[in-house]
Design a protein around this motif. Structure first.
Motif, PDB file in Angstrom:
ATOM      1  N   ALA A  59      16.162 -41.957 -32.442  1.00  0.00           N
ATOM      2  CA  ALA A  59      17.189 -41.845 -30.963  1.00  0.00           C
ATOM      3  C   ALA A  59      16.899 -40.574 -30.750  1.00  0.00           C
ATOM      4  CB  ALA A  59      18.581 -42.026 -31.550  1.00  0.00           C
ATOM      5  N   PHE A  60      16.921 -39.271 -31.500  1.00  0.00           N
ATOM      6  CA  PHE A  60      16.580 -37.854 -30.982  1.00  0.00           C
ATOM      7  C   PHE A  60      15.084 -37.753 -30.167  1.00  0.00           C
ATOM      8  CE2 PHE A  60      14.781 -33.630 -31.800  1.00  0.00           C
ATOM      9  CZ  PHE A  60      15.890 -32.995 -31.422  1.00  0.00           C
ATOM     10  N   ILE A  61      14.180 -38.170 -30.785  1.00  0.00           N
ATOM     11  CA  ILE A  61      12.900 -38.212 -30.289  1.00  0.00           C
ATOM     12  C   ILE A  61      13.017 -38.920 -28.565  1.00  0.00           C
ATOM     13  CG2 ILE A  61      10.503 -39.225 -30.199  1.00  0.00           C
ATOM     14  CD1 ILE A  61      10.603 -38.459 -33.249  1.00  0.00           C
ATOM     15  N   ALA A  62      13.648 -39.973 -28.788  1.00  0.00           N
ATOM     16  CA  ALA A  62      13.808 -40.651 -27.296  1.00  0.00           C
ATOM     17  C   ALA A  62      14.550 -40.055 -26.471  1.00  0.00           C
ATOM     18  CB  ALA A  62      14.260 -42.077 -27.731  1.00  0.00           C
ATOM     19  N   ALA A  63      15.712 -39.295 -26.998  1.00  0.00           N
ATOM     20  CA  ALA A  63      16.473 -38.567 -25.995  1.00  0.00           C
ATOM     21  C   ALA A  63      15.694 -37.440 -25.395  1.00  0.00           C
ATOM     22  CB  ALA A  63      17.701 -38.175 -26.682  1.00  0.00           C
ATOM     23  N   MET A  64      14.790 -36.800 -26.412  1.00  0.00           N
ATOM     24  CA  MET A  64      14.154 -35.512 -25.713  1.00  0.00           C
ATOM     25  C   MET A  64      13.073 -36.019 -24.777  1.00  0.00           C
ATOM     26  SD  MET A  64      15.235 -32.873 -27.184  1.00  0.00           S
ATOM     27  CE  MET A  64      16.919 -33.537 -27.132  1.00  0.00           C
ATOM     28  N   CYS A  65      12.365 -37.128 -24.942  1.00  0.00           N
ATOM     29  CA  CYS A  65      11.484 -37.625 -24.118  1.00  0.00           C
ATOM     30  C   CYS A  65      11.833 -37.901 -22.752  1.00  0.00           C
ATOM     31  CB  CYS A  65      10.746 -38.935 -24.741  1.00  0.00           C
ATOM     32  SG  CYS A  65       9.742 -38.409 -26.167  1.00  0.00           S
ATOM     33  N   PHE A  66      13.110 -38.733 -22.687  1.00  0.00           N
ATOM     34  CA  PHE A  66      14.008 -39.121 -21.592  1.00  0.00           C
ATOM     35  C   PHE A  66      14.279 -37.692 -20.835  1.00  0.00           C
ATOM     36  CE2 PHE A  66      17.592 -40.296 -19.488  1.00  0.00           C
ATOM     37  CZ  PHE A  66      17.295 -41.298 -18.432  1.00  0.00           C
TER      38      PHE A  66
END
Length: 84
Positions: A59-66
């Motif tokens: 979820a952290f990686i997805a949030a940073m990508c977004f």
């Protein structure tokens, strides 16, 4: 044939700003907002968890990508209208 495609692509690319603190602040704020929005995920703790934040690594990686995608869109939009 290929050279004409490359020429067409080279002439249609809009101008992008150089990296400066304003660009960094915009992308950082958009990443922070995306991270805050990721706390609203229905099951944010599925998978390996981060030791500090109450979300998973995925979820952290997805949030940073977004956040980076949104930040780049904001920077390009502000550059296009001449505000940046």
């Amino acid at each position: 044939m290929i050279s004409s495609i490359l020429l067409a692509a080279a002439t249609t690319v809009p101008a992008t700003p150089e990296w400066n603190p304003t660009v960094a602040i915009i992308i950082s704020v958009s990443c922070l907002v995306a991270l805050l929005l990721s706390f609203k995920i229905e099951k944010p703790l599925v998978g390996p968890k981060l030791p500090i934040l109450p979300i998973s690594i995925g979820a952290f990686i997805a949030a940073m990508c977004f956040g980076h995608i949104v930040g780049i869109g904001i920077v390009l939009g502000l550059t296009n209208i001449g505000s940046l």
